[in-house]
Design a protein around this motif. Structure first.
Motif, mmCIF file in Angstrom:
data_model
loop_
_atom_site.group_PDB
_atom_site.id
_atom_site.type_symbol
_atom_site.label_atom_id
_atom_site.label_comp_id
_atom_site.label_asym_id
_atom_site.label_seq_id
_atom_site.Cartn_x
_atom_site.Cartn_y
_atom_site.Cartn_z
ATOM 1 N N ALA A 74 2.709 1.860 -9.529
ATOM 2 C CA ALA A 74 2.284 0.930 -10.570
ATOM 3 C C ALA A 74 2.717 1.416 -11.942
ATOM 4 O O ALA A 74 3.167 0.621 -12.788
ATOM 5 N N THR A 100 2.279 -6.949 -8.295
ATOM 6 C CA THR A 100 0.821 -7.039 -8.256
ATOM 7 C C THR A 100 0.339 -8.471 -8.052
ATOM 8 O O THR A 100 -0.734 -8.685 -7.487
ATOM 9 N N ARG A 137 -5.337 -6.416 -12.594
ATOM 10 C CA ARG A 137 -4.197 -6.405 -11.667
ATOM 11 C C ARG A 137 -4.604 -5.785 -10.334
ATOM 12 O O ARG A 137 -5.071 -4.648 -10.293
ATOM 13 N N LEU A 148 -3.282 -3.956 -7.520
ATOM 14 C CA LEU A 148 -2.053 -3.209 -7.302
ATOM 15 C C LEU A 148 -1.574 -3.291 -5.862
ATOM 16 O O LEU A 148 -0.372 -3.299 -5.595
#
Length: 457
Positions: free
Chosen positions: A99, A106, A134, A136
């Motif tokens: 990430a 995402t 978000r 991930l």
């Protein structure tokens, strides 16, 4: 090679990502990397992928990746413009590192979670794989750090369940006699299990490695208290010398320890299901199942300064990469977490693959119920639910609710990955065996992590 599905070894994968000519990169197959790289688990993944291809017409190529080589391989693949479409069995630190390098789709992860149903996942599992708004990754399963203790010895001594610092210390002090160590816990500076054990115990005392402002807090009051607690255990009530994952397990299996901090992977070995790690205690000669029958399990542990009990656990996930064959990748991940494939995936090693997706919208406990009945073990197979009592299975089943991991709630997963490779906490723990005080160990570990943090800026 079978049909349109191909298994690619890590060595071949290294050639593939570097751009050399192998003849395997020309087709349009969905490329899936899996960190479950043991032969039997790859073969199980192969069978699942073959069924997916038969049902969807989407060809799949699985690449077995060694976890120790993953970081180098993914960065090489990304630099070459040849990243995989999907990655499976990805640990938390690796997820956050991807990430941080903007390699994760995402939005695809969120769409998969939404399609499967957020309510079907353990909330804590979703939280650990989320960075703000978000999502991930899509959490799949994990192993739990547990404290296993001898119920027979505890009952004879009138001791309660060791789920707090005070109860653990009392039990270790009382039972540390007659050739039996009070507790077995990893202390080797070079063993990741040392840091994992400390982190789990420390989290239950409210100790965090870093706060929400990015300040390292390993030398605050809660963390100093955790270092003092561990220092007393390892210097007064444990086997002498630095201990690692193998030596602590051997001590408990031999009946020479009243407690052990280990992962849930210990459970098949306690149940005499693995020939190379059989129980060898005196009673085990006549009854190989003696330790399993006389061992209790504690998941979350609470310290005097902690607000809630907590435990360490490793959570693995599925990710879709930036630039992937997006719709095909999403379809594959959904398949891996749904009724047709998920039971086979977690069934590869039930003792270490506690489901993070507990069921479906229609049947909320479908997968956890099936998990308890799945045969575990290596040389002998038997469901954990047949070996251990309901209270032990409940501790395991609900463990993901109590997982606490340093740094992730503070959105510092990249720092955690860097700190993991340097193992400053493991080094601080072993130093206490040589006379370093708990306060000095706390201060040194904090200083070491601050240095790592500075080097990343």
């Amino acid at each position: 090679m079978r049909g349109r599905f191909r298994l690619v070894t890590a060595a071949l994968a290294a050639c593939l990502v570097s751009g050399c000519s192998t003849g395997v990169a020309a087709d349009n197959a969905l490329v899936v990397w899996s960190l479950e790289n043991q032969t039997d688990r790859i073969r199980a993944t192969e069978r699942i992928a073959e069924r997916f291809t038969q049902q969807t017409g989407i060809p799949v190529r699985v690449v077995a990746i060694d976890e120790n080589q993953f970081s180098q391989m993914i960065m090489s693949a990304a630099a070459a413009g040849r990243p995989p479409d999907v990655i499976g069995a990805l640990p938390l630190t690796a997820t956050w590192q991807l990430a941080g390098n903007e390699l994760l789709d995402t939005r695809a992860a969120q769409e998969i979670v939404d399609r499967l149903g957020p309510s079907t996942f353990a909330p804590r599992a979703l939280g650990l794989t989320r960075d703000g708004d978000r999502q991930l990754a899509v959490p799949s399963d994990g192993w739990a750090q547990i404290l296993v203790y001898r119920k027979d010895l505890f009952a004879a001594a009138g001791l309660g369940t060791p789920d707090t610092y005070d109860k653990i210390t009392q039990a270790a002090r009382t039972l540390n006699r007659d050739g039996i160590a009070g507790i077995s816990i990893a202390t080797s500076a070079n063993d990741a299990a040392t840091g994992q054990a400390f982190e789990g115990l420390a989290s239950g005392n409210g100790c965090e490695l870093i706060d929400g402002n990015g300040q390292i807090t390993l030398d605050n009051a809660q963390c100093r208290g955790a270092f003092r607690f561990v220092n007393e255990l390892i210097t007064s009530y444990s086997s002498p010398g630095a201990q690692d994952l193998d030596s602590t397990r051997a001590t408990y299996l031999a009946g020479r320890s009243a407690m052990i901090m280990w992962s849930s992977y210990l459970l098949d070995e306690l149940g005499a299901l693995r020939a190379d790690a059989m129980p060898s205690c005196p009673q085990c000669q006549q009854d190989p199942g003696f330790l399993a029958a006389n061992s209790g399990v504690v998941g979350a542990i609470k310290g005097p300064d902690g607000g809630a009990a907590a435990q360490y656990g490793e959570l693995t996930s599925w990710t879709v990469q930036v630039g992937a064959k997006r719709e095909e990748a999403k379809r594959f991940v959904e398949y891996m977490l749904d009724e047709q494939a998920y039971p086979e995936w977690i069934g590869m090693a039930p003792e270490g693959k506690i489901p993070a997706r507990r069921g479906t919208v229609a049947d909320p406990q479908r997968f956890t119920t099936a998990w308890e009945r799945m045969p575990a073990g290596v040389d002998t197979k038997r469901p954990l639910g047949e070996i251990y009592p309901p209270e032990t299975m409940r501790e395991l089943r609900e463990s993901t609710d109590h997982f606490r991991r340093w740094g992730f709630d503070q959105r510092q997963g990249v720092l955690m990955g860097a700190a993991l490779s340097e193992m400053p906490v493991s080094k601080a723990v072993e130093s206490m065996l040589s006379g370093t005080t708990a306060d000095e160990a706390a201060e040194q570990s904090a200083a070491d992590v601050r240095a790592i943090q500075t080097s990343m800026r």
